[in-house]
Structure formats: C-alpha cells, structure tokens
Design a protein around this motif. Structure first.
Motif, PDB file in Angstrom:
ATOM      1  N   LEU A 255     -69.202  38.628  -4.899  1.00  0.00           N
ATOM      2  CA  LEU A 255     -70.145  39.683  -5.252  1.00  0.00           C
ATOM      3  C   LEU A 255     -69.546  41.077  -5.120  1.00  0.00           C
ATOM      4  O   LEU A 255     -70.065  42.032  -5.690  1.00  0.00           O
ATOM      5  CB  LEU A 255     -71.386  39.597  -4.366  1.00  0.00           C
ATOM      6  N   GLY A 256     -68.489  41.188  -4.333  1.00  0.00           N
ATOM      7  CA  GLY A 256     -67.910  42.509  -4.121  1.00  0.00           C
ATOM      8  C   GLY A 256     -66.509  42.408  -3.569  1.00  0.00           C
ATOM      9  O   GLY A 256     -65.947  41.320  -3.429  1.00  0.00           O
ATOM     10  N   ASP A 257     -65.951  43.558  -3.225  1.00  0.00           N
ATOM     11  CA  ASP A 257     -64.579  43.630  -2.722  1.00  0.00           C
ATOM     12  C   ASP A 257     -64.549  43.402  -1.216  1.00  0.00           C
ATOM     13  O   ASP A 257     -65.406  43.906  -0.480  1.00  0.00           O
ATOM     14  CB  ASP A 257     -63.989  45.006  -3.051  1.00  0.00           C
ATOM     15  N   SER A 258     -63.544  42.685  -0.750  1.00  0.00           N
ATOM     16  CA  SER A 258     -63.482  42.335   0.668  1.00  0.00           C
ATOM     17  C   SER A 258     -63.248  43.549   1.561  1.00  0.00           C
ATOM     18  O   SER A 258     -63.621  43.526   2.736  1.00  0.00           O
ATOM     19  CB  SER A 258     -62.376  41.297   0.908  1.00  0.00           C
ATOM     20  N   ASP A 259     -62.646  44.615   1.029  1.00  0.00           N
ATOM     21  CA  ASP A 259     -62.458  45.793   1.871  1.00  0.00           C
ATOM     22  C   ASP A 259     -63.764  46.564   2.054  1.00  0.00           C
ATOM     23  O   ASP A 259     -63.884  47.393   2.958  1.00  0.00           O
ATOM     24  CB  ASP A 259     -61.368  46.719   1.309  1.00  0.00           C
ATOM     25  N   VAL A 260     -64.756  46.289   1.211  1.00  0.00           N
ATOM     26  CA  VAL A 260     -66.076  46.878   1.364  1.00  0.00           C
ATOM     27  C   VAL A 260     -67.012  45.901   2.082  1.00  0.00           C
ATOM     28  O   VAL A 260     -67.797  46.283   2.938  1.00  0.00           O
ATOM     29  CB  VAL A 260     -66.665  47.257  -0.018  1.00  0.00           C
ATOM     30  N   LEU A 261     -66.905  44.628   1.725  1.00  0.00           N
ATOM     31  CA  LEU A 261     -67.743  43.587   2.307  1.00  0.00           C
ATOM     32  C   LEU A 261     -66.827  42.495   2.859  1.00  0.00           C
ATOM     33  O   LEU A 261     -66.523  41.526   2.172  1.00  0.00           O
ATOM     34  CB  LEU A 261     -68.675  43.023   1.243  1.00  0.00           C
ATOM     35  N   PRO A 262     -66.341  42.619   4.123  1.00  0.00           N
ATOM     36  CA  PRO A 262     -65.344  41.675   4.646  1.00  0.00           C
ATOM     37  C   PRO A 262     -65.877  40.287   4.899  1.00  0.00           C
ATOM     38  O   PRO A 262     -65.104  39.347   5.065  1.00  0.00           O
ATOM     39  CB  PRO A 262     -64.903  42.334   5.954  1.00  0.00           C
ATOM     40  N   GLY A 263     -67.182  40.141   4.919  1.00  0.00           N
ATOM     41  CA  GLY A 263     -67.765  38.828   5.156  1.00  0.00           C
ATOM     42  C   GLY A 263     -69.178  38.968   5.682  1.00  0.00           C
ATOM     43  O   GLY A 263     -69.697  40.073   5.860  1.00  0.00           O
ATOM     44  N   LEU A 264     -69.823  37.826   5.940  1.00  0.00           N
ATOM     45  CA  LEU A 264     -71.151  37.827   6.529  1.00  0.00           C
ATOM     46  C   LEU A 264     -70.997  38.010   8.034  1.00  0.00           C
ATOM     47  O   LEU A 264     -70.382  37.184   8.703  1.00  0.00           O
ATOM     48  CB  LEU A 264     -71.861  36.513   6.205  1.00  0.00           C
ATOM     49  N   LEU A 265     -71.540  39.099   8.565  1.00  0.00           N
ATOM     50  CA  LEU A 265     -71.277  39.479   9.948  1.00  0.00           C
ATOM     51  C   LEU A 265     -72.205  38.783  10.930  1.00  0.00           C
ATOM     52  O   LEU A 265     -73.395  38.600  10.679  1.00  0.00           O
ATOM     53  CB  LEU A 265     -71.408  40.993  10.117  1.00  0.00           C
ATOM     54  N   ARG A 266     -71.630  38.394  12.061  1.00  0.00           N
ATOM     55  CA  ARG A 266     -72.350  37.846  13.199  1.00  0.00           C
ATOM     56  C   ARG A 266     -71.722  38.426  14.464  1.00  0.00           C
ATOM     57  O   ARG A 266     -70.640  39.004  14.430  1.00  0.00           O
ATOM     58  CB  ARG A 266     -72.271  36.319  13.242  1.00  0.00           C
ATOM     59  N   ARG A 267     -72.413  38.240  15.623  1.00  0.00           N
ATOM     60  CA  ARG A 267     -71.854  38.654  16.901  1.00  0.00           C
ATOM     61  C   ARG A 267     -72.063  37.534  17.910  1.00  0.00           C
ATOM     62  O   ARG A 267     -73.141  36.937  17.976  1.00  0.00           O
ATOM     63  CB  ARG A 267     -72.524  39.940  17.388  1.00  0.00           C
ATOM     64  N   THR A 268     -71.025  37.256  18.679  1.00  0.00           N
ATOM     65  CA  THR A 268     -71.094  36.171  19.650  1.00  0.00           C
ATOM     66  C   THR A 268     -71.927  36.588  20.862  1.00  0.00           C
ATOM     67  O   THR A 268     -71.853  37.725  21.324  1.00  0.00           O
ATOM     68  CB  THR A 268     -69.690  35.770  20.126  1.00  0.00           C
ATOM     69  N   VAL A 269     -72.705  35.638  21.389  1.00  0.00           N
ATOM     70  CA  VAL A 269     -73.482  35.901  22.602  1.00  0.00           C
ATOM     71  C   VAL A 269     -72.825  35.259  23.826  1.00  0.00           C
ATOM     72  O   VAL A 269     -73.259  35.478  24.952  1.00  0.00           O
ATOM     73  CB  VAL A 269     -74.932  35.396  22.460  1.00  0.00           C
ATOM     74  N   GLU A 270     -71.787  34.469  23.589  1.00  0.00           N
ATOM     75  CA  GLU A 270     -70.964  33.913  24.660  1.00  0.00           C
ATOM     76  C   GLU A 270     -69.607  33.574  24.064  1.00  0.00           C
ATOM     77  O   GLU A 270     -69.414  33.662  22.847  1.00  0.00           O
ATOM     78  CB  GLU A 270     -71.609  32.658  25.260  1.00  0.00           C
TER      79      GLU A 270
END
Length: 407
Positions: free
Chosen positions: A286-301
């Motif tokens: 859908l777009g360029d990886s330098d603008v949209l590097p991926g679907l973001l998440r954050r670890t809780v552990e």
C-alpha cells in the motif's frame, strides 16, 4: 505510523524525486528481527519473516494499546488518524472486542455477498460513463476513486457525500510528511465534526445503514463513548475507500504495464479475477516502507521472536510486505503466479485480533472492478510510461494521483 522527514505543508501531489511503481519495490530480506529507528529516533525492531510477522500480529504479549501508554516513545513526527488511544485500532483484549462487535457483523463474507449485485451495478455504471466520455481519460477520477467512495457511502448512508471534501480529510488523516501538524489537526477537527453530525442525524432518524446499526449496537452495549462512536464513523469512511482506491490504482499500473499479458485472462471470468486479486493484494504494498515500516506493536514483556529476545517496552514493526514476499513461503512472482492460489496466508490485511474488518468488502470490489474493466475495455493501455506517473506523495499510502489511459 511514521514519517521520513518533518512535515513541510506540501500537498500529496507535490513533485519531488521520481518514484517507481510499488510492484517494483525491493523488500527487506527476510531474516531475524533487526534493530532500526523510526524517523523520530525511537528504536524499532523490524520483523520480516512470514512466521515471525504472524507471531507479532497474534501474540497477546504485543499490542497496540501499549504504543500509547503513558511514557511510550514517539512514533511519528506529525499526527494522523491512527494516533487516537481510544480508537478501535488502538484497543486490545476485551475492550477491542467489545467495540469491534458493534460493526463486524456488517463485514462478514455472507453480509458482503449480499452487496455483490449492487456493487457490480455501480461498476457497470462507472464503466458506461467512462466509455461515454471517450478515450483518453484519467481512470483515477473516473473509476478507481469513485467506486469505493460510492460503495462506502451507500453502506453508511452517506449518499451525496462531497468527494473533494472526503479526499481532503482522508489525505490529512493519512498524512506522513504531506501536511503540517496544524493543518492535520484542523482537517481532523472538521472530519470529527462531520462524524458527530452524521451520528446526530441517525439518532433522530435511524435507517438501514451501517451508522444506524452501529448506534443500535452501542446503545445495547452501553459502554461505548461518544468519542469512540465518532472515531468509528470517520475511521470507517477513510478505511472504506482509501485502501481499495490505492490498491486498485496500483494494480492497474502493473496490469497495464509489466503485467499486460494477463489482461485478457483477467477478462475471462470472475474466478480468474479473484485469484489475481489475492496475488495483487499480496505482492503490491500500500505504501513505501520508509514511510510505513510495518504494522506497529509494543511488547508488554520480554518476547522471543525468530530466535531473538525482544525486551519489554520495545516497539516492533511487522513488515507485511517482506513477509508477503518471503521466499520460504512464496516461490513465484506476479508474472508466473498471478492466477495461482496463494501458497500461504498473506498479511496485507493483518492477522489476529486486529485483522482488517473490511477485507472481504475490498476483495469483492477489486475482483469486480478488475474483471469488468478488462472485459469491457480489452485494449485498455497507459498513455505514458510508468516514470511519468503523477503519484500521491507524503501519505501513509501511495497510489497514482492521476493515471491517463486510452483504448
């Protein structure tokens, strides 16, 4: 998600360095998770292998809500529609499921199948107008943009929606570097006011549309805030047309260029178009990886992914583009595999709890749009080389701003 440079205030049609079509992009070589940085300087773990991306998207130890917890590191240089901590996108667990249930029944495969004859009639109507206009024509303004706008407008009871105003709001909602923070906040304030107005109208006069059913479900639930309702309405308006428009435009860049030999087979039957749609969704980001590097998440552990222990509190980007090209799972390219079944699940629509609600609607629109267009205009061709395409720039998605075709 993230932005490459600070916002300049320039619009998405701004001319800059030449861009290549998205089907020609090189993707991150699949391998173990590796550390990089977002443009804000925030460290990010890039996850690229097919199995690892699936883990990131389905493991409850990684979530969207932690991205916006107090003290979380910054993700983007300017705001966008994904930043609201109370939106459906950024809730996890039972909070997410409760809000998701208010709309998901409208997007099941069975529900979408009932819309197929009507969507087909919209496609044919647009093709009649396009052909009556005559060759050449800008197929973005005549076809790839009005189709998904018409569908989501009908689904939500928004017939007569001003397309230019919607495009203005959507471009600001998905801005990465195209607009200043102030311009984005102003546009999003206007968009939210529009959403609140639609909700007020449906409360006063409910109908058979998605907004009315959303309000009924929220009333039954009793714990969905007014802010969340507004966020759902404007989020559905954007998501309901933007990604389909983007995918359809980029698919035509490929099919009328490098993939021209497939055009006649695409016209043959809807089954061929359905197979091609899956492969195009997989292979064209859908777009360029330098603008949209991926679907973001954050670890809780602490979480081990692909043999690497990623510490608690880390931002992780699931690079779905790389996963969709992982040679361990996908052995062919678009030329050889366009009409073949997918060898493995693709992650363009995500996976797990946040899997895209509108996936089946997008598939159906794309199948019909590509098949009927190829059938009605077998000699359709681009009138300019790919390097001359005017691209929408500075957004989280990228697609042709205009695309001149002839027949």
């Amino acid at each position: 998600m993230s932005a490459e440079n600070s916002a300049t205030g320039a619009g998405p049609g701004t001319t800059d360095a030449p861009l290549i079509p998205l089907h020609c992009l090189r993707h991150l070589e699949p391998g173990p998770p590796r550390l990089a940085a977002l443009p804000t300087g925030t460290p990010v773990w890039l996850v690229s292998r097919h199995s690892d991306v699936r883990q990131v998207l389905t493991d409850p130890r990684l979530g969207r809500a932690p991205l916006y917890a107090p003290g979380a590191p910054p993700l983007a240089l300017t705001p966008n529609i994904m930043d609201d901590p109370q939106s459906l996108l950024n809730l996890d667990g039972s909070d997410h499921q409760r809000l998701r249930r208010t709309v998901q029944r409208a997007f099941t495969p069975r529900a979408i199948a009932r819309w197929r004859p009507w969507v087909a009639s919209v496609v044919e109507g647009l093709l009649d107008e396009l052909i009556d206009h005559g060759s050449p024509v800008d197929i973005v303004s005549a076809y790839t943009r009005p189709l998904p706008v018409a569908v989501i407008s009908r689904l939500m009871g928004l017939d007569g929606l001003d397309g230019k105003r919607l495009a203005h709001w959507s471009d600001h909602a998905l801005s990465a570097t195209a607009y200043s923070a102030e311009a984005i906040r102003t546009a999003m304030g206007e968009f939210a006011a529009f959403g609140a107005e639609v909700i007020a109208e449906r409360r006063a006069a409910p109908g058979e549309d998605l907004v009315s059913s959303l309000l009924a479900a929220a009333e039954e639930s009793g714990d969905i805030t007014e802010h969340q309702l507004v966020s759902l309405v404007i989020g559905l308006v954007v998501a309901g047309h933007e990604t389909t428009m983007t995918t359809l435009g980029n698919a035509l860049v490929y099919l009328l260029g490098d993939g021209r030999e497939a055009w006649h087979r695409l016209a043959a039957d809807e089954q061929s178009a359905a197979a091609a749609t899956e492969q195009l969704l997989r292979a064209v980001p859908l777009g360029d990886s330098d603008v949209l590097p991926g679907l973001l998440r954050r670890t809780v552990e602490d979480v081990e992914i692909g043999g690497v222990v990623i510490p608690a509190g880390s931002v992780v980007a699931a690079d779905t583009g790389a996963a969709n090209h992982d040679p361990e799972m996908f052995t062919g390219d678009l030329v050889t595999e366009l009409f073949s079944p997918l060898a493995a699940p693709m992650y363009t629509f995500g996976a797990g709890p946040h899997h895209c609600l509108g996936a089946w609607l997008a598939r159906m629109e794309l199948e019909l749009a590509l098949h009927r267009l190829a059938r009605r205009l077998p000699s359709l061709r681009l009138t300019e080389p790919p390097e001359g395409i005017d691209w929408r720039r500075g957004l989280l998605t990228r697609s042709p701003n205009t695309l001149q075709v002839a027949w």
